[in-house]
Design a protein around this motif. Structure first.
Motif, PDB file in Angstrom:
ATOM      1  N   GLN A  71      36.064  49.940  28.138  1.00  0.00           N
ATOM      2  CA  GLN A  71      35.700  48.874  29.183  1.00  0.00           C
ATOM      3  C   GLN A  71      36.962  48.807  30.045  1.00  0.00           C
ATOM      4  OE1 GLN A  71      34.172  45.299  27.428  1.00  0.00           O
ATOM      5  NE2 GLN A  71      33.123  46.527  25.882  1.00  0.00           N
ATOM      6  N   ALA A  72      36.581  48.497  31.557  1.00  0.00           N
ATOM      7  CA  ALA A  72      37.401  48.196  32.659  1.00  0.00           C
ATOM      8  C   ALA A  72      37.134  46.660  32.670  1.00  0.00           C
ATOM      9  CB  ALA A  72      37.115  49.056  33.624  1.00  0.00           C
ATOM     10  N   TRP A  73      37.817  45.894  33.394  1.00  0.00           N
ATOM     11  CA  TRP A  73      37.706  44.587  33.722  1.00  0.00           C
ATOM     12  C   TRP A  73      37.523  44.501  35.085  1.00  0.00           C
ATOM     13  CZ3 TRP A  73      42.686  42.792  30.328  1.00  0.00           C
ATOM     14  CH2 TRP A  73      42.253  43.044  29.372  1.00  0.00           C
ATOM     15  N   GLY A  74      36.288  44.672  35.716  1.00  0.00           N
ATOM     16  CA  GLY A  74      35.981  44.845  37.026  1.00  0.00           C
ATOM     17  C   GLY A  74      34.902  43.636  37.598  1.00  0.00           C
ATOM     18  N   ALA A  75      33.879  43.464  36.556  1.00  0.00           N
ATOM     19  CA  ALA A  75      32.691  42.581  37.118  1.00  0.00           C
ATOM     20  C   ALA A  75      31.857  41.759  36.163  1.00  0.00           C
ATOM     21  CB  ALA A  75      31.689  43.580  37.741  1.00  0.00           C
ATOM     22  N   GLY A  76      32.930  41.177  35.221  1.00  0.00           N
ATOM     23  CA  GLY A  76      32.279  40.269  34.145  1.00  0.00           C
ATOM     24  C   GLY A  76      31.892  41.127  32.779  1.00  0.00           C
ATOM     25  N   SER A  77      31.706  40.325  31.860  1.00  0.00           N
ATOM     26  CA  SER A  77      31.534  40.775  30.275  1.00  0.00           C
ATOM     27  C   SER A  77      30.192  41.841  30.205  1.00  0.00           C
ATOM     28  CB  SER A  77      31.492  39.782  29.480  1.00  0.00           C
ATOM     29  OG  SER A  77      30.387  38.957  29.483  1.00  0.00           O
ATOM     30  N   TRP A  78      29.100  41.636  30.834  1.00  0.00           N
ATOM     31  CA  TRP A  78      28.171  42.475  30.603  1.00  0.00           C
ATOM     32  C   TRP A  78      28.461  43.601  31.429  1.00  0.00           C
ATOM     33  CZ3 TRP A  78      24.829  45.277  33.673  1.00  0.00           C
ATOM     34  CH2 TRP A  78      23.702  45.617  32.983  1.00  0.00           C
ATOM     35  N   ALA A  79      28.749  43.638  32.659  1.00  0.00           N
ATOM     36  CA  ALA A  79      28.937  44.995  33.298  1.00  0.00           C
ATOM     37  C   ALA A  79      29.914  45.629  32.698  1.00  0.00           C
ATOM     38  CB  ALA A  79      29.226  44.412  34.899  1.00  0.00           C
ATOM     39  N   LYS A 110      25.053  50.704  40.189  1.00  0.00           N
ATOM     40  CA  LYS A 110      24.692  49.116  40.357  1.00  0.00           C
ATOM     41  C   LYS A 110      25.933  48.829  41.432  1.00  0.00           C
ATOM     42  CE  LYS A 110      21.089  49.034  37.907  1.00  0.00           C
ATOM     43  NZ  LYS A 110      19.742  48.913  38.603  1.00  0.00           N
ATOM     44  N   SER A 111      25.592  48.292  42.626  1.00  0.00           N
ATOM     45  CA  SER A 111      26.494  47.649  43.346  1.00  0.00           C
ATOM     46  C   SER A 111      27.252  46.249  42.550  1.00  0.00           C
ATOM     47  CB  SER A 111      26.244  47.196  44.661  1.00  0.00           C
ATOM     48  OG  SER A 111      25.211  46.115  44.712  1.00  0.00           O
ATOM     49  N   HIS A 112      28.311  45.902  42.842  1.00  0.00           N
ATOM     50  CA  HIS A 112      28.835  44.750  42.560  1.00  0.00           C
ATOM     51  C   HIS A 112      27.920  43.486  43.030  1.00  0.00           C
ATOM     52  CE1 HIS A 112      32.832  42.219  41.523  1.00  0.00           C
ATOM     53  NE2 HIS A 112      31.934  41.848  40.695  1.00  0.00           N
ATOM     54  N   LEU A 113      27.102  43.506  44.144  1.00  0.00           N
ATOM     55  CA  LEU A 113      26.168  42.515  44.696  1.00  0.00           C
ATOM     56  C   LEU A 113      25.157  42.586  43.494  1.00  0.00           C
ATOM     57  CD1 LEU A 113      24.974  40.572  46.536  1.00  0.00           C
ATOM     58  CD2 LEU A 113      23.976  42.519  47.803  1.00  0.00           C
ATOM     59  N   GLY A 124      28.441  36.359  38.677  1.00  0.00           N
ATOM     60  CA  GLY A 124      29.407  36.618  39.725  1.00  0.00           C
ATOM     61  C   GLY A 124      29.175  35.903  40.969  1.00  0.00           C
ATOM     62  N   ASP A 125      30.102  36.280  42.034  1.00  0.00           N
ATOM     63  CA  ASP A 125      29.629  35.759  43.356  1.00  0.00           C
ATOM     64  C   ASP A 125      30.048  36.735  44.264  1.00  0.00           C
ATOM     65  OD1 ASP A 125      32.457  35.658  42.948  1.00  0.00           O
ATOM     66  OD2 ASP A 125      32.787  33.615  43.472  1.00  0.00           O
ATOM     67  N   HIS A 126      30.392  38.135  43.827  1.00  0.00           N
ATOM     68  CA  HIS A 126      30.863  39.129  44.835  1.00  0.00           C
ATOM     69  C   HIS A 126      29.603  39.687  45.458  1.00  0.00           C
ATOM     70  CE1 HIS A 126      35.264  38.795  44.267  1.00  0.00           C
ATOM     71  NE2 HIS A 126      35.011  38.561  42.804  1.00  0.00           N
ATOM     72  N   THR A 127      30.077  40.327  46.629  1.00  0.00           N
ATOM     73  CA  THR A 127      28.854  41.009  47.281  1.00  0.00           C
ATOM     74  C   THR A 127      29.223  42.475  47.581  1.00  0.00           C
ATOM     75  OG1 THR A 127      29.546  40.297  49.296  1.00  0.00           O
ATOM     76  CG2 THR A 127      27.893  38.830  48.285  1.00  0.00           C
ATOM     77  N   ASP A 128      30.190  43.015  47.241  1.00  0.00           N
ATOM     78  CA  ASP A 128      30.860  44.215  47.673  1.00  0.00           C
ATOM     79  C   ASP A 128      29.794  45.465  46.988  1.00  0.00           C
ATOM     80  OD1 ASP A 128      32.157  43.070  45.485  1.00  0.00           O
ATOM     81  OD2 ASP A 128      32.901  45.180  44.824  1.00  0.00           O
ATOM     82  N   LYS A 159      37.592  40.289  38.445  1.00  0.00           N
ATOM     83  CA  LYS A 159      38.695  40.474  39.183  1.00  0.00           C
ATOM     84  C   LYS A 159      38.471  39.345  40.340  1.00  0.00           C
ATOM     85  CE  LYS A 159      37.521  44.431  40.559  1.00  0.00           C
ATOM     86  NZ  LYS A 159      37.574  45.771  40.916  1.00  0.00           N
ATOM     87  N   ASN A 160      39.770  38.733  40.766  1.00  0.00           N
ATOM     88  CA  ASN A 160      39.945  37.938  41.842  1.00  0.00           C
ATOM     89  C   ASN A 160      40.424  38.557  43.021  1.00  0.00           C
ATOM     90  OD1 ASN A 160      40.651  35.895  43.619  1.00  0.00           O
ATOM     91  ND2 ASN A 160      41.539  34.687  42.042  1.00  0.00           N
ATOM     92  N   LYS A 161      39.400  39.087  43.585  1.00  0.00           N
ATOM     93  CA  LYS A 161      39.808  39.586  44.691  1.00  0.00           C
ATOM     94  C   LYS A 161      40.850  39.001  45.827  1.00  0.00           C
ATOM     95  CE  LYS A 161      36.190  43.101  44.196  1.00  0.00           C
ATOM     96  NZ  LYS A 161      35.004  43.723  44.686  1.00  0.00           N
ATOM     97  N   LEU A 162      40.456  37.602  45.876  1.00  0.00           N
ATOM     98  CA  LEU A 162      41.268  37.035  47.116  1.00  0.00           C
ATOM     99  C   LEU A 162      42.907  37.016  46.644  1.00  0.00           C
ATOM    100  CD1 LEU A 162      39.409  33.718  47.198  1.00  0.00           C
ATOM    101  CD2 LEU A 162      39.354  35.449  48.739  1.00  0.00           C
TER     102      LEU A 162
END
Length: 374
Positions: A101-109, A161-164, A172-176, A4-7
């Protein structure tokens, strides 16, 4: 799958004007609002492997209801949605379907998480506390429901697991959600403790239940299981079959630095099912047979389509010591084997499937045992 593009959310949710049915009735923390859930013909149709529950925060200060509406409306155009959004004083809004599958954190997640949960952000500390209790309990109960450990961000490849954690260990690059939790005084250690044990209905932390004494172990009845498998080199022919695995050029199926398009696997006892992911088609159907001459039901793959992922599940005959498929792969774009996979996700590695999507798989090793020999 796209992360996801949270920006985009910061701008889009803040400026969007929502028109729809008002959720008028008072919702308790345990009630799920389905008003903004995707319909049966929306969202991904791919089932997940149940290895992780993912904790997110939205990165935008907006009501949870608005986030749910936004995900429902833009799930396809933004390639971003999760199963649940928590907020608005402890309410839960469903968007995606559990177990898909949801689309929230990349293909593996996405492939490994039956549930991903967003925590909507608020400046109101009293509202945050209600949201936090519901968020923690939903993470905890979801893990219990799918047989996933309630440990948060452990070194194992199963758990909450956190997104971090996904960013640090996969992609990825998210830290939430840690930045937002910290803004309300919740440390990583506190969050991990709370998710592990959950909260009671009064909002108090629940003590862990003592584990019962283990039952005496039964005598083992382990049988030798041998697996035979082969890859078809793209544009050429079937390669020689490999039995189990070993060292050197005879210890794996495939040809280094080559592409492959079909796979067959068989075992001498028990049963095995397998499937492949191709760059052209995504995940194909499970195959239960092994016959090179039957390219419809006897092998996994499509001639001419490049394999970049493999998934295998072995079933032990009743009454025998439990064994599973341990397997690993290498790609044309990297040196050395990737992490070892176990068909029930109990080893540290790429537990759901072998390979890296987008990179042709050039060799494969498989072993059936009660422990990994790699």
């Amino acid at each position: 799958m796209k992360q996801k593009n949270k920006l985009k959310w910061v701008v889009a949710i803040a400026t969007a004007f929502f028109v729809g049915t008002t959720f008028a009735s008072k919702v308790s923390a345990a009630t799920i609002n389905n008003d903004y859930a995707l319909s049966s013909n929306q969202g991904s149709s791919l089932r997940t492997s149940n290895n992780v529950i993912i904790a997110h925060a939205t990165a935008v200060y907006s009501p949870a209801k608005n986030v749910a509406i936004y995900e429902n409306r833009t799930w396809y155009s933004n390639s971003a949605y999760v199963q649940y959004v928590v907020g608005d004083g402890g309410k839960i809004y469903r968007v995606g379907a559990e177990g898909y599958q949801a689309w929230g954190a990349g293909s593996w997640a996405n492939a490994n998480a039956p549930v991903q949960i967003e925590l909507a952000q608020t400046y109101d500390n009293a509202e945050f506390h209600k949201d936090y209790v519901t968020y923690v309990n939903l993470l905890h109960s979801s893990a219990i429901k799918y047989g996933i450990p309630t440990d948060v961000d452990s070194s194992a490849w199963r758990g909450v697991k956190s997104h971090l954690w996904i960013t640090n260990h996969v992609w990825g690059d998210h830290t939430d959600p840690y930045g937002y939790l910290a803004s309300h005084g919740i440390t990583k250690a506190q969050f991990a403790h709370d998710v592990k044990y959950g909260f009671s209905s009064s909002g108090n932390n629940v003590n862990p239940t003592p584990m019962p004494n283990p039952k005496p172990s039964k005598p083992t009845n382990k049988k030798a299981v041998h697996v035979t498998y082969a890859l078809h080199q793209k544009g050429k022919k079937w390669l020689n079959s490999v039995k189990d695995f070993g060292s050197g050029s005879n210890g794996f199926a495939g040809v280094p630095n080559s592409k492959h398009d079909m796979l067959y696997i068989k075992v001498n006892r028990g049963s095995i099912k397998y499937r492949v992911h191709t760059k052209e088609d995504g995940w194909l159907s499970w195959v239960h047979k092994a016959n090179k001459n039957d390219t419809v039901n006897g092998v996994a793959g499509i001639k001419g389509h490049t394999i970049d992922g493999v998934q295998i599940i072995y079933t032990t005959p009743s009454g025998e010591t439990y064994q599973q498929a341990y397997y690993r792969s290498q790609t044309t774009q990297r040196a050395n084997y990737l992490g070892t996979c176990a068909d029930n996700g109990t080893v540290s590695g790429y537990d759901s499937w072998a390979g890296i999507l987008g990179e042709p798989l050039d060799r494969l090793q498989i072993d059936i045992d009660d422990h990994s020999k790699y």
